[in-house]
Design an enzyme around this catalytic site. Structure first.
Site, PDB file in Angstrom:
ATOM      1  N   VAL A 196       0.863  -1.178   0.000  1.00 27.94           N
ATOM      2  CA  VAL A 196       0.000   0.000   0.000  1.00 27.94           C
ATOM      3  C   VAL A 196       0.900   1.228   0.000  1.00 27.94           C
ATOM      4  CG1 VAL A 196      -1.771   1.256   1.301  1.00 27.94           C
ATOM      5  CG2 VAL A 196      -1.780  -1.252   1.279  1.00 27.94           C
ATOM      6  N   ARG A 228      -2.581 -11.364  12.383  1.00 29.02           N
ATOM      7  CA  ARG A 228      -3.815 -10.686  12.809  1.00 29.02           C
ATOM      8  C   ARG A 228      -4.970 -10.961  11.856  1.00 29.02           C
ATOM      9  NH1 ARG A 228      -0.305  -6.410  13.829  1.00 29.02           N
ATOM     10  NH2 ARG A 228      -1.037  -5.263  11.991  1.00 29.02           N
ATOM     11  N   GLN A 256      -5.031   2.911   6.951  1.00 31.77           N
ATOM     12  CA  GLN A 256      -6.434   3.152   6.602  1.00 31.77           C
ATOM     13  C   GLN A 256      -7.207   1.865   6.295  1.00 31.77           C
ATOM     14  OE1 GLN A 256      -7.058   6.424   3.843  1.00 31.77           O
ATOM     15  NE2 GLN A 256      -5.116   7.351   4.457  1.00 31.77           N
ATOM     16  N   TYR A 263      -0.071 -10.387   9.098  1.00 35.56           N
ATOM     17  CA  TYR A 263      -0.694 -11.584   8.529  1.00 35.56           C
ATOM     18  C   TYR A 263      -1.278 -12.473   9.619  1.00 35.56           C
ATOM     19  CZ  TYR A 263       1.022 -10.264   3.969  1.00 35.56           C
ATOM     20  OH  TYR A 263       1.239  -9.586   2.802  1.00 35.56           O
TER      21      TYR A 263
END
Length: 163
Positions: free
Chosen positions: A91, A139, A98, A137
């Site tokens: 990202v 989580r 976000q 990952y």
């Protein structure tokens, strides 16, 4: 505004994408389109209104040996186990924090579930490049390999439950 993920094509603008990890930024610019063209992997991008890539992930087919897989992942599976690799996920810095990365994992999971209706797949695998990535990952439901904590997997069943 950011678009929903779509397959990478020549009309997408790959620079000035910057996630903060040079190898991931460089892969997008130097390898993503080549891999898309040859079929080595499929890259899905989210863009701004100007076609600039703001986030992306790639998927490829692979297999893992049973001894590198967590117990639930390898149970009743052949050796090697068919998987889809989440090869890259990034990202742009402007969108960090976000929820975009989590949304990309969800989109990738939905695509893997769809493909699994046609071909045999046990789940999705990812190679985390940092401890921070590994924690992310975990989580979102991935479980580390008993042989390599930076290689994480999630079963198809867990993907179905989580999306």
């Amino acid at each position: 505004m950011i678009s929903t993920p779509e397959p990478l094509h020549a009309g997408h603008i790959l620079t000035p994408f910057c996630c903060g990890v040079d190898s991931i930024d460089n892969w997008l610019e130097q390898r993503a389109m080549k891999n898309q063209t040859t079929g080595a992997s499929r890259t899905f991008v989210c863009c701004g209104s100007d076609s600039n890539v703001l986030a992306y992930y790639s998927l490829a087919s692979s297999a893992v040996t049973t001894n590198t897989s967590p117990g639930r992942f390898r149970r009743n599976m052949p050796d090697p186990i068919p998987v889809v690799v989440l090869g890259r996920l990034a990202v742009d810095k402007s969108l960090h924090g976000q929820g975009v990365a989590r949304a990309l994992v969800r989109d990738a999971g939905l695509r893997v579930i769809q493909v699994a209706e046609t071909i045999g797949i046990r789940g999705m695998l990812v190679h985390a490049l940092s401890d921070e990535a590994r924690e992310f990952y975990q989580r979102v439901g991935f479980v580390p390999s008993p042989m390599d904590p930076m290689m994480l997997m999630v079963t198809l069943g867990d993907l179905v439950e989580s999306v």
